[in-house]
Design an enzyme around this catalytic site. Structure first.
Site, mmCIF file in Angstrom:
data_model
loop_
_atom_site.group_PDB
_atom_site.id
_atom_site.type_symbol
_atom_site.label_atom_id
_atom_site.label_comp_id
_atom_site.label_asym_id
_atom_site.label_seq_id
_atom_site.Cartn_x
_atom_site.Cartn_y
_atom_site.Cartn_z
ATOM 1 N N SER A 111 0.822 -1.206 0.000
ATOM 2 C CA SER A 111 0.000 0.000 0.000
ATOM 3 C C SER A 111 0.858 1.259 0.000
ATOM 4 O O SER A 111 1.943 1.284 0.601
ATOM 5 C CB SER A 111 -0.863 -0.025 1.272
ATOM 6 N N TYR B 148 -2.769 -1.359 10.471
ATOM 7 C CA TYR B 148 -2.922 -1.920 9.120
ATOM 8 C C TYR B 148 -1.700 -1.569 8.262
ATOM 9 O O TYR B 148 -1.074 -2.427 7.642
ATOM 10 C CB TYR B 148 -4.212 -1.392 8.465
ATOM 11 N N LYS C 47 1.622 -3.866 6.446
ATOM 12 C CA LYS C 47 2.139 -3.824 5.063
ATOM 13 C C LYS C 47 3.639 -3.522 5.071
ATOM 14 O O LYS C 47 4.412 -4.121 4.315
ATOM 15 C CB LYS C 47 1.368 -2.784 4.250
#
Ligand code: WQD
Length: 337
Positions: free
Chosen positions: A125, A150, A154
């Site tokens: 991301s 989150y 990544k």
């Protein structure tokens, strides 16, 4: 025919990628635990491509389940989507997010290593760049401290892959997505947000459909032309095609390093107000919205420099924002009829 394992293949980006893989002549094996999607997506993929992917309802965290899929199929490459992805929820449930997103990744890499398999594509991301120092964002921009759990999964995920590539001879590509939107032109597959949407476009389409009363625009006091925040919105089919390009690069041994990462965006920044205006115009409707305060954790501007991805992957976006917003609305309307 090459056989590709797609984890999370019934999710938003996964399902569109499965369609493109099948269109390109790959055989697809899907693992999905249906935690954030439904089995109907499998039928809808088949309705688009006339080909049913092989499907396992399984959790990538359960090693024995993963092993049995690899026992049953000779897998030539893996595209790993399966992960939790709600930014706000990740801050409230850090252990669940770290456990799910990282242990599934480690399990798959372990299987690749133990079986001497190769070719791994990871959904990463643009969030790894945090608040960028310079725009547009190139792959040379520094990775920053993650704004959310989150985002951290990544960032750590990329590090785990990089170290594994170096130690075990695995070749991998991480695709750093900007903001994926839209739906397949058939309106048979699209985004299925659970509950109240957190992302802009599903909130827009649900407001237009009357499911939500009013869209809140988070902040109009940013140092941008109209004061609202800027993002790089990429049509999910263009994004799906980037996975095919990355996979082919690995299969054809055209990669320059065992671990590579690319920005997957359009290269164009669009403000929240521009999104609203374009959505209204192309779909001929009016949106009920109001300006509210900024949302915690939001950056002002985030859009990609796609030069490296365009050149190295020989891929570029083809679908315009107008079409993306039309397809998002068509998909939404398909949900309510
Ligand atoms: C876009 C813009 C909001 C909702 C997040 C994650 C990222 C990736 C994609 C994936 C922002 C504004 C939004 C609303 C608004 N995650 N907005 N009203 O925050 O750029 O990226 O989703 O799985 O990692 O961080 O996307 O769609 O939430 O917001 O005004 O109701 O729309 O402030 O400027 P974001 P988004």
């Amino acid at each position: 025919m090459k056989k590709i394992l797609v984890t999370g293949g019934l999710g938003f980006i996964g399902s569109h990628t499965v369609v493109e893989l099948q269109n390109e002549g790959f055989e697809v094996v899907i693992i999905d635990d249906l935690s954030n999607t439904t089995l109907s997506v499998l039928e809808n993929i088949e309705a688009i491509t006339n080909k049913k992917p092989i499907f396992y309802e399984a959790d990538v965290r359960i090693k024995s389940d993963l092993e049995s899929v690899f026992d049953a199929h000779k897998i030539d490459g893996v595209i790993h989507f399966a992960a939790f992805k709600a930014v706000g929820e990740s801050i409230a449930k850090p252990l669940e997010y770290y456990e799910n997103n990282l242990s599934s990744l480690i399990n798959i890499l372990m299987v690749l290593k133990n079986r001497n398999l190769d070719h791994f594509i990871f959904s990463s991301s643009a969030t790894v760049y945090g608040e960028p120092n310079e725009l547009p964002i190139t792959e040379n921009a520094p990775v920053k401290k993650a704004e959310s759990v989150y985002g951290n999964t990544k960032k750590i995920g990329e590090e785990i892959i990089k170290d594994s590539c170096k130690a075990y001879g695995i070749n991998a590509i991480a695709l750093r997505y900007f903001n994926p939107i839209g739906a397949h032109a058939s309106a048979k597959i699209g985004e299925l947000p659970l509950g109240v949407p957190q992302n802009l476009i599903p909130y827009v389409t649900q407001t237009a459909a009357g499911i939500r009363e009013q869209l809140s625009v988070f902040g109009d006091d940013y140092a941008t032309e109209d004061g609202t925040a800027i993002r790089d919105y990429i049509h999910v089919v263009d994004l799906a095609k980037a996975h095919i390009a990355a996979l082919k690069r690995l299969l054809d041994k055209n990669n320059k390093n065992s671990f590579e990462f690319f920005n997957i965006g359009t290269g164009k920044g669009t403000s929240v107000l521009e999104i609203i205006q374009t959505f209204e115009k192309v779909n001929n409707l009016k949106l009920n919205y109001k300006i509210v305060g900024r949302r915690d954790g939001d950056v002002m501007s985030c859009y990609a420099d796609t030069t490296i991805a365009n050149n190295e992957l020989q891929w570029k976006t083809e679908i315009r924002l107008e079409e993306a917003l039309r397809s998002a609305w068509k998909w939404q309307q398909n949900q309510t009829v």
